[in-house]
Design an enzyme around this catalytic site. Structure first.
Site, PDB file in Angstrom:
ATOM      1  N   LEU A   1       0.852  -1.187   0.000  1.00 42.81           N
ATOM      2  CA  LEU A   1       0.000   0.000   0.000  1.00 42.81           C
ATOM      3  C   LEU A   1       0.888   1.238   0.000  1.00 42.81           C
ATOM      4  O   LEU A   1       2.010   1.214   0.523  1.00 42.81           O
ATOM      5  CB  LEU A   1      -0.915  -0.010   1.234  1.00 42.81           C
ATOM      6  CG  LEU A   1      -1.827  -1.232   1.379  1.00 42.81           C
ATOM      7  CD1 LEU A   1      -2.839  -0.999   2.486  1.00 42.81           C
ATOM      8  CD2 LEU A   1      -2.551  -1.550   0.073  1.00 42.81           C
TER       9      LEU A   1
ATOM     10  N   ASN B   1       4.580  -7.818   6.266  1.00 45.41           N
ATOM     11  CA  ASN B   1       5.542  -7.255   7.223  1.00 45.41           C
ATOM     12  C   ASN B   1       4.964  -6.115   8.058  1.00 45.41           C
ATOM     13  O   ASN B   1       5.709  -5.316   8.645  1.00 45.41           O
ATOM     14  CB  ASN B   1       6.780  -6.745   6.472  1.00 45.41           C
ATOM     15  CG  ASN B   1       6.451  -5.647   5.472  1.00 45.41           C
ATOM     16  OD1 ASN B   1       5.407  -5.676   4.847  1.00 45.41           O
ATOM     17  ND2 ASN B   1       7.339  -4.685   5.315  1.00 45.41           N
ATOM     18  N   GLU B   2       3.631  -6.023   8.135  1.00 45.79           N
ATOM     19  CA  GLU B   2       2.992  -4.879   8.787  1.00 45.79           C
ATOM     20  C   GLU B   2       3.532  -4.606  10.189  1.00 45.79           C
ATOM     21  O   GLU B   2       3.755  -3.452  10.564  1.00 45.79           O
ATOM     22  CB  GLU B   2       1.459  -5.089   8.863  1.00 45.79           C
ATOM     23  CG  GLU B   2       0.716  -4.758   7.581  1.00 45.79           C
ATOM     24  CD  GLU B   2       0.740  -5.870   6.540  1.00 45.79           C
ATOM     25  OE1 GLU B   2       1.464  -6.873   6.724  1.00 45.79           O
ATOM     26  OE2 GLU B   2       0.033  -5.731   5.532  1.00 45.79           O
TER      27      GLU B   2
HETATM   28  C1  LIG Z   1      -9.262  -2.543  10.382  1.00 46.88           C
HETATM   29  C2  LIG Z   1      -7.840  -2.483  10.093  1.00 46.88           C
HETATM   30  C3  LIG Z   1      -7.034  -2.028  11.218  1.00 46.88           C
HETATM   31  C4  LIG Z   1      -5.570  -1.885  10.910  1.00 46.88           C
HETATM   32  C5  LIG Z   1      -5.196  -0.470  10.850  1.00 46.88           C
HETATM   33  C6  LIG Z   1      -3.793  -0.254  10.911  1.00 46.88           C
HETATM   34  C7  LIG Z   1      -3.016  -0.354   9.858  1.00 46.88           C
HETATM   35  C8  LIG Z   1      -3.470  -0.578   8.489  1.00 46.88           C
HETATM   36  C9  LIG Z   1      -2.730  -1.681   7.852  1.00 46.88           C
HETATM   37  C10 LIG Z   1      -2.575  -1.452   6.440  1.00 46.88           C
HETATM   38  C11 LIG Z   1      -1.838  -2.594   5.845  1.00 46.88           C
HETATM   39  C12 LIG Z   1      -0.643  -2.092   5.182  1.00 46.88           C
HETATM   40  C13 LIG Z   1      -0.189  -2.694   4.117  1.00 46.88           C
HETATM   41  C14 LIG Z   1       0.973  -2.163   3.395  1.00 46.88           C
HETATM   42  O1  LIG Z   1       1.183  -2.567   2.293  1.00 46.88           O
HETATM   43  S1  LIG Z   1       1.989  -1.010   4.125  1.00 46.88           S
HETATM   44  C15 LIG Z   1       3.357  -0.813   3.026  1.00 46.88           C
HETATM   45  C16 LIG Z   1       4.368  -1.886   3.239  1.00 46.88           C
HETATM   46  N1  LIG Z   1       5.448  -1.743   2.318  1.00 46.88           N
HETATM   47  C17 LIG Z   1       6.717  -1.818   2.673  1.00 46.88           C
HETATM   48  O2  LIG Z   1       7.070  -2.022   3.807  1.00 46.88           O
HETATM   49  C18 LIG Z   1       7.723  -1.606   1.569  1.00 46.88           C
HETATM   50  C19 LIG Z   1       8.547  -0.386   1.812  1.00 46.88           C
HETATM   51  N2  LIG Z   1       9.481  -0.182   0.726  1.00 46.88           N
HETATM   52  C20 LIG Z   1      10.622  -0.894   0.579  1.00 46.88           C
HETATM   53  O3  LIG Z   1      10.926  -1.790   1.307  1.00 46.88           O
HETATM   54  C21 LIG Z   1      11.495  -0.489  -0.567  1.00 46.88           C
HETATM   55  O4  LIG Z   1      11.142   0.785  -0.966  1.00 46.88           O
HETATM   56  C22 LIG Z   1      11.410  -1.449  -1.755  1.00 46.88           C
HETATM   57  C23 LIG Z   1       9.979  -1.663  -2.231  1.00 46.88           C
HETATM   58  C24 LIG Z   1      12.067  -2.786  -1.414  1.00 46.88           C
HETATM   59  C25 LIG Z   1      12.193  -0.799  -2.938  1.00 46.88           C
HETATM   60  O5  LIG Z   1      13.502  -0.484  -2.522  1.00 46.88           O
HETATM   61  P1  LIG Z   1      14.378   0.542  -3.407  1.00 46.88           P
HETATM   62  O6  LIG Z   1      14.333   0.140  -4.829  1.00 46.88           O
HETATM   63  O7  LIG Z   1      15.694   0.628  -2.736  1.00 46.88           O
HETATM   64  O8  LIG Z   1      13.575   1.911  -3.350  1.00 46.88           O
HETATM   65  P2  LIG Z   1      13.548   2.955  -2.139  1.00 46.88           P
HETATM   66  O9  LIG Z   1      13.394   2.270  -0.838  1.00 46.88           O
HETATM   67  O10 LIG Z   1      14.709   3.890  -2.274  1.00 46.88           O
HETATM   68  O11 LIG Z   1      12.182   3.739  -2.427  1.00 46.88           O
HETATM   69  C26 LIG Z   1      12.049   4.681  -3.495  1.00 46.88           C
HETATM   70  C27 LIG Z   1      11.019   5.701  -3.109  1.00 46.88           C
HETATM   71  O12 LIG Z   1       9.753   5.051  -2.933  1.00 46.88           O
HETATM   72  C28 LIG Z   1       9.229   5.322  -1.634  1.00 46.88           C
HETATM   73  N3  LIG Z   1       8.448   4.158  -1.181  1.00 46.88           N
HETATM   74  C29 LIG Z   1       8.873   2.914  -1.022  1.00 46.88           C
HETATM   75  N4  LIG Z   1       7.853   2.106  -0.622  1.00 46.88           N
HETATM   76  C30 LIG Z   1       6.772   2.894  -0.524  1.00 46.88           C
HETATM   77  C31 LIG Z   1       5.403   2.650  -0.150  1.00 46.88           C
HETATM   78  N5  LIG Z   1       4.937   1.442   0.197  1.00 46.88           N
HETATM   79  N6  LIG Z   1       4.553   3.694  -0.157  1.00 46.88           N
HETATM   80  C32 LIG Z   1       4.971   4.935  -0.503  1.00 46.88           C
HETATM   81  N7  LIG Z   1       6.272   5.232  -0.874  1.00 46.88           N
HETATM   82  C33 LIG Z   1       7.139   4.210  -0.876  1.00 46.88           C
HETATM   83  C34 LIG Z   1      10.461   5.559  -0.788  1.00 46.88           C
HETATM   84  O13 LIG Z   1      10.137   6.286   0.354  1.00 46.88           O
HETATM   85  C35 LIG Z   1      11.331   6.357  -1.766  1.00 46.88           C
HETATM   86  O14 LIG Z   1      10.804   7.671  -1.795  1.00 46.88           O
HETATM   87  P3  LIG Z   1      11.758   8.934  -2.061  1.00 46.88           P
HETATM   88  O15 LIG Z   1      12.235   8.772  -3.464  1.00 46.88           O
HETATM   89  O16 LIG Z   1      10.877  10.116  -1.833  1.00 46.88           O
HETATM   90  O17 LIG Z   1      12.890   8.869  -1.075  1.00 46.88           O
END
Ligand SMILES: CCCCC/C=C\CCCC/C=C/C(=O)SCCNC(=O)CCNC(=O)[C@H](O)C(C)(C)COP(=O)(O)OP(=O)(O)OC[C@H]1O[C@@H](n2cnc3c(N)ncnc32)[C@H](O)[C@@H]1OP(=O)(O)O
Length: 260
Positions: A66, A135-136
């Site tokens: 997300l 990994n939340e």
């Molecule tokens: C009733 C319900 C109650 C629950 C309520 C509570 C919570 C709700 C739960 C919601 C469930 C959530 C689900 C999700 O999916 S949360 C997102 C999880 N994702 C991650 O942990 C991935 C994070 N990203 C990474 O690990 C890495 O970015 C990568 C995907 C492995 C890519 O690595 P790399 O190529 O080295 O790129 P960068 O890390 O340098 O990233 C580039 C730019 O992209 C931005 N980025 C990365 N991931 C995200 C993302 N998921 N969302 C938004 N932006 C993201 C990163 O910050 C960099 O940005 P920049 O260029 O501005 O620095």
């Protein structure tokens, strides 16, 4: 016209290939979710399409999950709209009458993992840089019950509990061992392996396979359908909490600082 989702006819009859292309990381923004739902609806209504291979246009990141910027510093109305779109995508994918095969060609955390878990079969490229999992908890948030149910339906209760509590991101060999993916293949063979497994699934008569899929998945789907609005309100309440907002901001900052 969709910019973030590319749909192509596959090399085999009856097979479409849906590719994610939302740079830089294929995060599931609101726009991306809406484009995906529209693309899936068109495919669902296309009688010529019997199966869909789902993959990323560019290897490296399948889906980054997300979009964290949709869940940080916004207002409750935005959170509600966003969560409804997340629910809608899951419902479309999990109830699809088509055969869905995920060809996982990159990182596949959280919402990315969930999307792949809705598929009927997952093939992952054997690249140690790629990981998959819900990994939340590592972000200080929790996977909602229907994320959890989708994982339990795939790997069983014990493995799901352990993976969810620890927020484990599994490299390919471990992902295969735990059952979160069904097959790991050399990266250059990923697309051909996905098409080969698709051919096996398409050898089954559609009506029998579809009814079986519905029978297996309906109880899980019903759980969300009967409390969709309550789930949205619960999400909005939790995501608006200061502690959750701080946790997400800290995680985003860490991602941004990684480069510096
Ligand atoms: C009733 C319900 C109650 C629950 C309520 C509570 C919570 C709700 C739960 C919601 C469930 C959530 C689900 C999700 O999916 S949360 C997102 C999880 N994702 C991650 O942990 C991935 C994070 N990203 C990474 O690990 C890495 O970015 C990568 C995907 C492995 C890519 O690595 P790399 O190529 O080295 O790129 P960068 O890390 O340098 O990233 C580039 C730019 O992209 C931005 N980025 C990365 N991931 C995200 C993302 N998921 N969302 C938004 N932006 C993201 C990163 O910050 C960099 O940005 P920049 O260029 O501005 O620095």
């Amino acid at each position: 016209m969709s910019h973030r989702v590319l749909v192509e006819a596959g090399p085999a009859a009856g097979v479409a290939v849906l590719k994610f292309r939302n740079p830089p990381v294929n995060a599931l923004s609101l726009e991306m979710l809406m484009e995906l739902v529209i693309s899936l609806e068109k495919l669902e209504n296309d009688k010529a399409v019997r199966g869909i291979v789902i993959t990323a246009e560019n290897p490296g990141i399948f889906l980054a999950g997300l979009d964290l910027t949709e869940m940080c510093g916004r207002n409750p109305a935005h959170y509600a709209k966003y969560w409804e779109a997340v629910q809608e995508l899951w419902l479309r994918l999990y109830q699809s009458s088509k055969v869905l095969v995920a060809a996982i060609n990159g990182a596949c955390p959280a919402g990315g993992c969930l999307a792949s878990l809705t598929c009927d079969y997952r093939v992952m490229a054997d690249n140690p840089k790629y990981t998959i999992g819900l990994n939340e908890t590592q972000l200080g948030i929790i996977a909602p019950f229907w994320f959890k149910d989708t994982l339990v339906n795939t790997v069983g209760h014990r493995a799901a509990e352990q993976a969810l509590q620890l927020g484990t991101l599994f490299p390919p060999a471990k992902a295969l061992q735990v059952g979160i993916v069904d097959q790991v293949v050399p990266e250059e063979q990923l697309q051909s392996a996905a098409l080969s497994v698709m051919a096996q699934w398409l050898a089954i008569p559609d009506h029998a396979r579809q009814l079986t899929k519905t029978m297996m998945r309906k109880p899980t789907v019903d759980q969300l359908v009967k409390q969709r609005e309550a789930d949205i309100q619960s999400f909005v309440g939790l995501i608006s909490q200061d502690s959750i907002q701080r946790a997400l901001q800290t995680y985003l900052q860490k991602l941004r600082q990684k480069k510096g």
